[in-house]
Design an enzyme around this catalytic site. Structure first.
Site, PDB file in Angstrom:
ATOM      1  N   ASP A  96       0.833  -1.200   0.000  1.00 15.34           N
ATOM      2  CA  ASP A  96       0.000   0.000   0.000  1.00 15.34           C
ATOM      3  C   ASP A  96       0.870   1.254   0.000  1.00 15.34           C
ATOM      4  O   ASP A  96       1.804   1.364   0.807  1.00 15.34           O
ATOM      5  CB  ASP A  96      -0.902   0.030   1.235  1.00 15.34           C
ATOM      6  CG  ASP A  96      -1.927  -1.089   1.249  1.00 15.34           C
ATOM      7  OD1 ASP A  96      -2.206  -1.648   0.167  1.00 15.34           O
ATOM      8  OD2 ASP A  96      -2.432  -1.398   2.342  1.00 15.34           O
TER       9      ASP A  96
ATOM     10  N   ASP B 210      -0.373  -3.416  -4.472  1.00 12.51           N
ATOM     11  CA  ASP B 210      -1.704  -3.551  -3.886  1.00 12.51           C
ATOM     12  C   ASP B 210      -2.430  -2.215  -3.984  1.00 12.51           C
ATOM     13  O   ASP B 210      -2.496  -1.634  -5.062  1.00 12.51           O
ATOM     14  CB  ASP B 210      -1.596  -4.054  -2.449  1.00 12.51           C
ATOM     15  CG  ASP B 210      -2.924  -4.615  -1.929  1.00 12.51           C
ATOM     16  OD1 ASP B 210      -3.868  -4.775  -2.720  1.00 12.51           O
ATOM     17  OD2 ASP B 210      -3.014  -4.906  -0.721  1.00 12.51           O
TER      18      ASP B 210
ATOM     19  N   ASP C 146      -5.539   2.825   1.440  1.00 15.93           N
ATOM     20  CA  ASP C 146      -6.373   1.823   2.118  1.00 15.93           C
ATOM     21  C   ASP C 146      -6.657   2.210   3.564  1.00 15.93           C
ATOM     22  O   ASP C 146      -5.781   2.728   4.274  1.00 15.93           O
ATOM     23  CB  ASP C 146      -5.690   0.461   2.103  1.00 15.93           C
ATOM     24  CG  ASP C 146      -5.824  -0.258   0.768  1.00 15.93           C
ATOM     25  OD1 ASP C 146      -6.343   0.372  -0.179  1.00 15.93           O
ATOM     26  OD2 ASP C 146      -5.427  -1.425   0.684  1.00 15.93           O
TER      27      ASP C 146
ATOM     28  N   ARG D  26     -11.603  -0.324  -7.482  1.00 11.98           N
ATOM     29  CA  ARG D  26     -11.456   0.261  -6.144  1.00 11.98           C
ATOM     30  C   ARG D  26     -11.124   1.750  -6.205  1.00 11.98           C
ATOM     31  O   ARG D  26     -10.059   2.189  -5.796  1.00 11.98           O
ATOM     32  CB  ARG D  26     -10.411  -0.483  -5.319  1.00 11.98           C
ATOM     33  CG  ARG D  26     -10.705  -1.958  -5.140  1.00 11.98           C
ATOM     34  CD  ARG D  26      -9.716  -2.625  -4.185  1.00 11.98           C
ATOM     35  NE  ARG D  26     -10.021  -4.055  -4.038  1.00 11.98           N
ATOM     36  CZ  ARG D  26      -9.378  -4.884  -3.232  1.00 11.98           C
ATOM     37  NH1 ARG D  26      -8.368  -4.431  -2.503  1.00 11.98           N
ATOM     38  NH2 ARG D  26      -9.720  -6.146  -3.157  1.00 11.98           N
TER      39      ARG D  26
END
Length: 518
Positions: A163, A192, A196, A245
């Site tokens: 992340d 990734d 987040d 996302r």
């Protein structure tokens, strides 16, 4: 609209004892920084507000170790501090530092069990290269004007679970503003999420930022059962070349407004598992399934207002696939507790291109589709170093002489009625356009000239979405990015500098191509 946190420096009475080897620097007289409590926007302005290290000491860091050392040298884990970062932070200059006021790690920038911290890029810019920023069990954090790139969870080196910026475990009040978060692929390439939030993370705002070239933009909630997160605002951000996302919401409430979405290849805003999203005045372009509930039968909901869907395609509905389109309608209502000013969706691509991302001078929207500097009475630390004793307002571009005014100009092509010379005439009312949507324009001098910054100013309704700045003498790429504005690059002596447009949402109109020695 509330303005970004702006830092005012004044003399202080104490110094911070940091080892010179860490790369941390203080002026001979220690400095303090204060930030207006109203600086944070969106949900980060709630729950008591987000002010970061306002009122605390200011320290300069040029290594990851220096950042950790600054945290660990505080009197307590909640002592306010502003850490000004310049240069490239990577695995080679980041190590674990121990102390009673910190809990750090060697493979990431660790903001764990702490509060009241600002990390802000200054000077020639701050890049976290293959090194993620991790926020855990912490509160009142501001991250501003930095680039985080190519953070991996597999391959080498790895950092932060892949992340770029990750938050988890009882995190409160985080404002991430004017940052650039980017990868070079998806999960198969070892990356990734870019942004987040997990395990009870609340009151977060992501504003005026760029997220690009990644399989996953970011999520709220690590699984369908992780529904303790929420109260997150996303505004004036660019999501570009993202698979999905953008963001993924599992439970909680999100306010998503005035963002520009370009080339979302699988899905965009994925509201599921009881999440509620208010989606206002966004511009969705050349994308697929930009809003809905995807990859699950546990539905979320949305309220839509004023969005533009430009060349957006929609898939068929199925048990685990519920796109909101082709004619998105509201299926919930979301009340917003803070004040905000909406730009009309039609001007979102232009205003986002001028304001979003690191090294844009912290420019913000005034709510009427125009970019402006933060409050001119309160100086900010970019794009030049702050002056501790006599702060001055940050200009919208570098100071000094615009070297282009005495240069020549040429290019690859020009549209009818435009001229290469228009980019160096000091007149924002004239411009150059290529014959198509891409092309290049150059400024050139009769002898080698030293430059380190450029400012590319588009006419209203900016169209440039990808560019390269090229040393035309050698063919070397000095910088690249999306959108236009202030461009910093290593000091270079050259006779010709080329701004090459590699992608655009329409016909570019370059009003000025300014160049500066510093």
């Amino acid at each position: 609209m509330r303005r970004p946190v702006a830092i005012r420096l004044s003399a202080a009475t104490a110094t911070l004892a940091l080892a010179a080897a860490t790369g941390a620097v203080l002026s001979a007289s220690a400095t303090t920084a204060s930030a207006a409590a109203s600086g944070a926007t969106g949900y980060a302005s709630q729950n008591g507000g987000t002010t970061g290290g306002a009122g605390g000491q200011t320290v300069r860091a040029t290594t990851g170790t220096a950042i950790h050392q600054a945290l660990c040298s505080r009197a307590s884990s909640s002592t306010p501090i502003v850490i000004q970062v310049e240069g490239t932070i990577n695995h080679g200059n980041t190590s674990k530092v121990s102390g009673s006021s910190c809990s750090t790690a060697a493979d990431r920038i660790e903001l764990k069990q702490i509060s009241n911290v600002t990390i802000v890029g200054v000077g020639s810019g701050a890049v976290f290269d293959q090194l993620g920023i991790h926020i855990r069990e912490s509160s009142n954090i501001v991250i501003q004007n930095v680039t985080v790139r190519n953070v991996k969870k597999s391959g080498s080196p790895t950092s932060n679970g892949g992340d770029a910026i990750g938050m988890e475990s009882d995190v409160r009040n985080v404002w991430v503003d004017h940052v650039t978060l980017e990868a070079s692929g998806g999960e198969a390439e070892g990356f990734d999420g870019l942004f987040d939030m997990k395990d009870n993370t609340q009151y977060v705002t992501l504003s005026y930022s760029v997220l690009r070239n990644s399989g996953r933009g970011g999520l709220i909630g690590s699984s369908e059962t992780d529904r303790s997160n929420g109260y997150v605002t996303f505004h004036h951000n660019l999501y570009e070349n993202i698979d999905s996302r953008a963001p993924l919401l599992r439970g909680g409430i999100a306010h998503i407004y005035d963002n520009h979405y370009v080339n979302l290849t699988k899905s965009g805003i994925n509201s599921r598992a009881g999440a509620k999203a208010r989606v206002d005045n966004n511009y969705f372009e050349d994308s697929k399934d930009v809003l809905g509930t995807f990859y699950t039968d546990e539905a979320g909901s949305w309220q839509v207002n004023g969005n533009i869907f430009d060349n957006v395609t929609w898939s068929e509905r199925a048990a685990d696939n519920n796109p909101a389109g082709p004619n998105p309608q509201s299926n919930t209502t979301v009340s917003i507790p803070y004040s905000y000013a909406l730009d009309d969706a039609s001007c979102v691509p232009g205003i986002v291109s001028r304001t979003a991302g690191a090294d844009k001078g912290l420019l913000v929207s005034d709510g009427s589709c125009s970019a402006q500097s933060p409050d001119p009475t309160t100086p900010t630390p970019t794009p030049t170093d702050p002056t501790p004793t006599q702060p001055t307002p940050t200009p919208t571009g570098p100071t000094g002489t615009n070297l282009s005014l005495s240069a020549g100009a040429d290019g690859s092509s020009k549209a009818g009625g435009t001229s290469y010379g228009n980019v160096r005439d000091g007149d924002l009312g004239t411009y150059w356009s290529p014959a198509g949507s891409t092309g290049s324009v150059s400024v050139k001098w009769g002898s080698a000239t030293t430059v380190s910054r450029a400012v590319v100013r588009e006419a209203a309704g900016g169209a440039v979405t990808a560019w390269k700045l090229v040393d035309a003498d050698t063919g070397g790429v000095l910088a690249s990015g999306s959108g236009t504005g202030v461009i910093s690059f290593p000091t270079t002596s050259l006779k010709k500098l080329t701004f090459q447009i590699t992608a655009a949402s329409g016909t570019p109109r370059i009003a000025e191509f300014e160049t500066y020695a510093g």
